[in-house]
Structures are given as C-alpha cells and as structure tokens.
Enzyme design. Structure first.
Site, short mmCIF file in Angstrom:
data_model
loop_
_atom_site.label_atom_id
_atom_site.label_comp_id
_atom_site.label_asym_id
_atom_site.label_seq_id
_atom_site.Cartn_x
_atom_site.Cartn_y
_atom_site.Cartn_z
N CYS A 188 0.81 -1.22 0.00
CA CYS A 188 0.00 0.00 0.00
C CYS A 188 0.85 1.27 0.00
CB CYS A 188 -0.96 -0.01 1.18
SG CYS A 188 -2.03 -1.45 1.10
N HIS A 225 -1.69 8.05 6.08
CA HIS A 225 -2.15 6.85 5.37
C HIS A 225 -3.59 6.56 5.80
CE1 HIS A 225 -1.70 3.25 3.06
NE2 HIS A 225 -1.83 2.44 4.09
N GLU A 236 0.33 4.92 13.21
CA GLU A 236 0.71 6.21 12.61
C GLU A 236 0.83 7.30 13.67
OE1 GLU A 236 -0.54 7.64 8.58
OE2 GLU A 236 -2.08 6.13 8.89
N LYS A 283 -9.10 8.34 3.05
CA LYS A 283 -9.65 7.02 2.72
C LYS A 283 -11.08 6.82 3.23
CE LYS A 283 -5.20 4.71 2.10
NZ LYS A 283 -4.21 5.71 2.52
N HIS A 322 -9.67 2.85 0.18
CA HIS A 322 -8.24 2.54 0.07
C HIS A 322 -7.99 2.06 -1.35
CE1 HIS A 322 -4.25 1.41 0.74
NE2 HIS A 322 -4.35 0.80 1.91
N PHE A 374 1.42 -3.88 3.99
CA PHE A 374 1.78 -5.25 4.36
C PHE A 374 3.30 -5.44 4.20
CE2 PHE A 374 -2.30 -7.92 3.47
CZ PHE A 374 -2.94 -7.24 4.48
#
Lengths: 367, 228
Positions: free
Chosen positions: A128, A261, A272, A290, A295, A353
């Site tokens: 991502c 993110h 985060e 998002k 996403h 990931f």
C-alpha cells in the site's frame, strides 16, 4: 486522477472539502458469497465492457492532452499492487491461462497506450506504499541525474479477489472506513488511478513548464516486525519520516500539515499516531482521505500526494471524512472540518503489508 | 545536472539457489541440495546459521527461494543478520510477480464456494511479500520493494539499489527469485572487500531478467574477472 468521485483532481478535492464520502454498497462484486463490505466504486467503469475495471481506469486517465508533450526520454513507472487481477479471476473461473494478469503485462499495455517504447517501463510495487515509493524512486533518479523526467502511473481497483482477502483478515469496516475515529473498525476498498509527471526544476524552468510543487525529499523503511500488522510503536514509519525530513533539508517544525495513510484499521491508525508523536513535538494538522475515496492500494500514495499538492497550493486541508469522534491519540491532530494552513512543506506517508513504509515531503512551488 | 557515478559501490556477496545446488559465490562454496529448504538446512549443518522464521511452514515457493538466497548471500558477504535490527534494504524482482500465489489464493477461495478466503494465502499475493519475509526474519529495516523492468533487467535494478545505497542504508540486497530458483547480490559502499566490480556487473546484467540469464552472463564475466 480518477477516484470514486470522478475524473480530475478538482472533483475529488471539492468532494473532500464538502465532507462527502463515495463509499457505499458494492455494485460490481456479484459472485462473492460472503457479506461484502461497502466500497468506493467508480461510476465511470462500464460493467458490460470486456476490459477490466483497472484497464478502463487507465484508458480514461491517460487520455489526457498533457501527456502528448512529455519530454524525450521520460521514464515510465507503474505503481500497482494487483493490477488487472480481474483477468486472473476470469481465468480461474474459466480454467484458462492467467499469465496476462501479471503486472509486467499491464505495464506493457500502458506503454502501448502512451506510444512509448516497449519494455522500458518499470513496475514498482511496495504494497500500500507503492505510489509514494514510486515517487521516491523516480525522484531519486532525477536528483542523481540518471533521468530527466518520469511519468508515474498508479492504479488499482475494487475486485472480488482483494475484497475476499481483506475480508479473510477481518480488516473491512461494515459501516465504511472512519480513519482516526474512536470507533473505527477497518478499511474500505476503492477504485483509483492517477498519474504524475516529475522532472528536474531546471528542465521545467528552461522549458516554461509550470511547477505545481517540489518533491523535496523522501524516505523508505521496513518495520521488520510482522508480515501483515504494523509495528505497534510506529518506529518503522518514524524512521521513513526522519529520512524524508533529512533529505528535504527541513525539520519537523517546518511541516505545515500531514497527509496520513489513515486506513481506518485499529492498528494502522494507532501506529501512525505513535510514529508522528516520535517526530513532532506538538500536534500538526493532519488528515486522511480514505474515509471518502476508500483505500486505492497501489494508487493511494499517488492520489494522496496529488491532493496534498492541491492543499499546499490552496493553503487549505480537507476534513478527515468519516470522522465523528477522534481517537484520543489523534485528538488535536485530526478534524472533521477543513482547515487553513500556513507554511511551505507537507508530509505524505503510506504504510503497507510486510511492514513497508514510505514518506514524501512536498514543498510549495513559488508561483 | 551532473550524472552520478557509483564508484564507491561494491558487490560484496552473491548466492544462487538452483534446483539441485546452492552456492556462496565469494566463498566458493557449492553444495548439492534438493530445494530451497534443503539449502537452508545446509547452512545449519555447516554450523553457519541456525534458526527459522516462525512462519516458515506457510511460505509460498517464491518466499522460500528468496529467503534461502538472501541467507546464503548475507553469509557470503559476512553481513550479519537475524541479530539486532540493521538498516539494510531489499529489492526483489521476477517476471511473474506473485502469479502463482495469486492463483493459489483465488482457486482455493473459488473451490471453497466463494464463502471465505484464507488469509495465510492472501498474504503472499503481493510481489513484495517474499522480500518482506526476509526483512522480517533478518531484522532489515531499510527500504523494501518489488521492481521489474524488462529491458533494463537486473542491471537496471542494481542501479536503483545503488541509488538507495548512496543515501541512507548500510547494504542493499538485490534478489531475483522464482518458485524454484533464486539469486541474491549484496551491495555495500566501500571498496575493501569487493567480490565483483559493480559497474561491470551492472553492464553485463542489462536485460537479464531470470536467474539463468544472470548466471549465464556472469559465467561470461568470470572468464575475465576469475571470480567464480
């Protein structure tokens, strides 16, 4: 850019400012037997077309007159995580060959669409964080004098494949993503595609090409902690941010806002906040998009940098759509309102990931 | 703008894992082995390294070969791993990305009636997962990404790795891996213990995108360098 809001930066920007969300009931995913969570699907995708959703997005995106005059030798970078994974879905259903779903094949198709020489394009995939990693790698080549300019194309779409995967991880929010909210339950997937042209500022100025913003610096890192979950203490992302600030030649106090993110999963958003608190002594205006566009995986980084460029130019950041009550850790950082900002630098971060992290520092262009 | 040079970049280690053999090139250690797991067992029996990733059993095939090649290359370069965290980056490449694992995941899901999928298969549907597994086990906290460029091939990717190496990492691993074979280079700054000259290798590996092609190109190279 194309998001579930539509085609072009302006429509996404305005929808964000209006606190709208494009997340809703899925329409394209018809074969899945599990309870499919809400998604942000592009209404521009024609379900009857033989083309995959992602290829439709790419064709619409790249039908842009500004791409007709790319500087000679422009290097192509394709950022994606699963590309045309619908081709693989169809191949499994029809028991046929799935090799056309390879990311390298999509890159060749994009080259052909743009009339670029075949085989020169580079696929970049970093989960991502693919989009921001592609920006970092392309910017690095330009800064080191290895390339004059780069075209970064990013795309990923909502698919049964990815929905089934995130469903298996129990990572989807049945109410839709609510980044940094106290009651967030997970992410929502979205369709997305974007392109960005990077070039050395000398070249741009010599050729009277308008500069929207400067990629001032970047950093990439890995948590080396867990294959799907982020490091709890945020040290991996903090390390990428630290490198991004150093390569930009700025300090934390120079950052006027952060594009987070913000997936809406419990662990990502908590991680985060931990990382931001390691770098910034006081709260910095922060938002995530998002909760509005979902996403978009390999496209997320590029879309978010595009929105941040717009925010820098407008001295205004959008609300964090989906936010009702901020998580205590994010209180004072996020807001459900748009906010005016002052300053020249913005920070955009992504994580994914495998513990991958990327941070890009943007500088406002002098108009 | 001045074009950068990579004079300070060295290749300090190299390994390859084939269907029937594994090798630490710089140390001139060549062993017969039956697969990537066997290649890792050899490291244990030789007393070089003991330990396994906790998710070893669920690794997909590309992760297994990637992991084995990385360990052998780190050993070859004398690069410590699986101890304290180190800022080492990894770039992985192959032509097919995660195709085999994508097929395994989605076929399993379809065969299960499209009711539920298996997360332990989904994890491997990203082309970065094999190199991320290496980072996780070895404690490497530098940049990790997958990259593929057909015309530039391994030479181009080594240049990308060298760009990152100039910035902020102690070492870079460049890994080419498919489900049965893999190859790994260790790149570091400094000229002290150079195995191959970086610039020469980069030139020879332009357009080489598979383990076999790379090894073939290096066999040709070794005639001059006498490295293998």
């Amino acid at each position: 850019m194309i998001t579930a809001f539509g085609h072009g930066v302006d429509i996404s920007w305005q929808s964000l400012l209006d606190n709208h969300t494009a997340i809703g009931a899925p329409k394209r995913i018809s074969k899945a037997r599990f309870e499919v969570a809400p998604v942000a699907e592009s209404q521009l995708i024609d379900q009857r077309s033989a083309d995959t959703s992602v290829w439709q997005l790419c064709r619409m995106l790249l039908d842009d007159p500004s791409l007709n005059n790319l500087p000679p030798g422009t290097e192509l970078f394709l950022s994606t995580t699963v590309g045309e994974i619908e081709l693989l879905e169809r191949a499994v259903d029809s028991k046929s060959d799935a090799s056309s779903s390879c990311l390298s094949n999509l890159c060749l198709k994009v080259e052909a669409l743009l009339g670029l020489p075949q085989g020169h394009g580079t696929v970049v995939s970093a989960a991502c964080a693919s989009g921001s990693s592609a920006i970092a790698l392309a910017a690095q080549r330009i800064r080191l004098g290895l390339a004059k300019s780069a075209l970064i194309v990013a795309c990923d779409g909502v698919s049964e494949f990815v929905l089934a995967g995130f469903n298996s991880l129990m990572a989807l929010d049945k109410q839709g993503a609510r980044p940094f909210d106290r009651s967030r339950q997970g992410l929502s997937l979205g369709d997305g595609a974007a392109f960005m042209v990077l070039m050395g500022s000398d070249y741009a100025q010599e050729n009277n090409i308008p500069i929207l913003a400067e990629v001032a610096g970047w950093g990439m890192s890995d948590d080396a902690n867990h294959i799907t979950g982020p490091s709890r203490d945020g040290s991996g992302l903090a390390s990428a941010i630290k490198v991004a600030l150093e390569t930009s030649g700025v300090s934390a106090k120079d950052i006027s806002f952060i594009s987070a993110h913000g997936t809406g999963t419990l662990y990502n958003d908590a991680m985060e906040m931990q990382s931001f608190k390691k770098i910034f002594q006081e709260p910095v205006a922060l938002y995530g998009i998002k909760g509005a566009i979902g996403h978009t995986l390999g496209a997320a980084g590029l879309i978010e940098v595009g929105i941040a460029v717009h925010a820098l130019r407008e001295s205004l950041i959008p609300p964090t759509v989906g936010l009702s009550e901020p998580d205590p850790e994010a209180f004072g950082w996020v807001s459900s309102q748009s906010r005016g900002v002052v300053g020249e630098y913005a920070l955009c971060v992504n994580a994914g990931f495998g513990g991958v992290n990327a941070a890009v520092c943007l500088k406002k262009s002098i108009k | 703008m001045m074009k950068t040079d990579f004079n300070s970049v060295s290749i300090t280690g190299m390994s390859f894992i084939l269907k029937d053999k594994c090798c630490a090139v710089g140390r001139r250690m060549l062993f017969s082995c039956s697969d990537a797991k066997d290649a890792c067992r050899i490291l244990e029996t030789q007393g070089i390294f003991k330990g396994q990733p906790k998710n070893w059993g669920r690794f997909d095939q590309v992760s297994l070969t990637t992991y084995a090649a990385a360990l052998w290359a780190c050993f070859d370069a004398g690069l410590p791993f699986a101890q304290e965290k180190r800022r080492v980056g990894i770039v992985g490449f192959n032509q097919q990305g995660a195709l085999d694992s994508n097929l395994a995941f989605f076929t399993d899901y379809v065969n299960a009636g499209r009711n539920s999928a298996r997360s332990n298969l989904f994890v491997y549907t990203l082309p970065t997962t094999p190199v991320a597994e290496v980072a996780l086990f070895c404690g490497f906290t530098g940049p990790v990404w997958y990259m593929y460029q057909p015309l530039g091939g391994a030479g181009q990717l080594m240049e990308e790795a060298a760009c990152v190496l100039k910035d902020d990492v102690d070492a870079m691993l460049v890994i080419c891996a498919d489900s049965q074979e893999a190859l790994c280079f260790v790149m570091q700054n400094g000229k002290g213990k150079e195995l191959f000259p970086f610039s020469l290798v980069r030139e020879h590996l332009i357009g080489k995108t598979s383990v076999r092609e790379i090894l073939q190109a290096l066999d040709m190279l070794s005639e001059g360098a006498g490295a293998m």
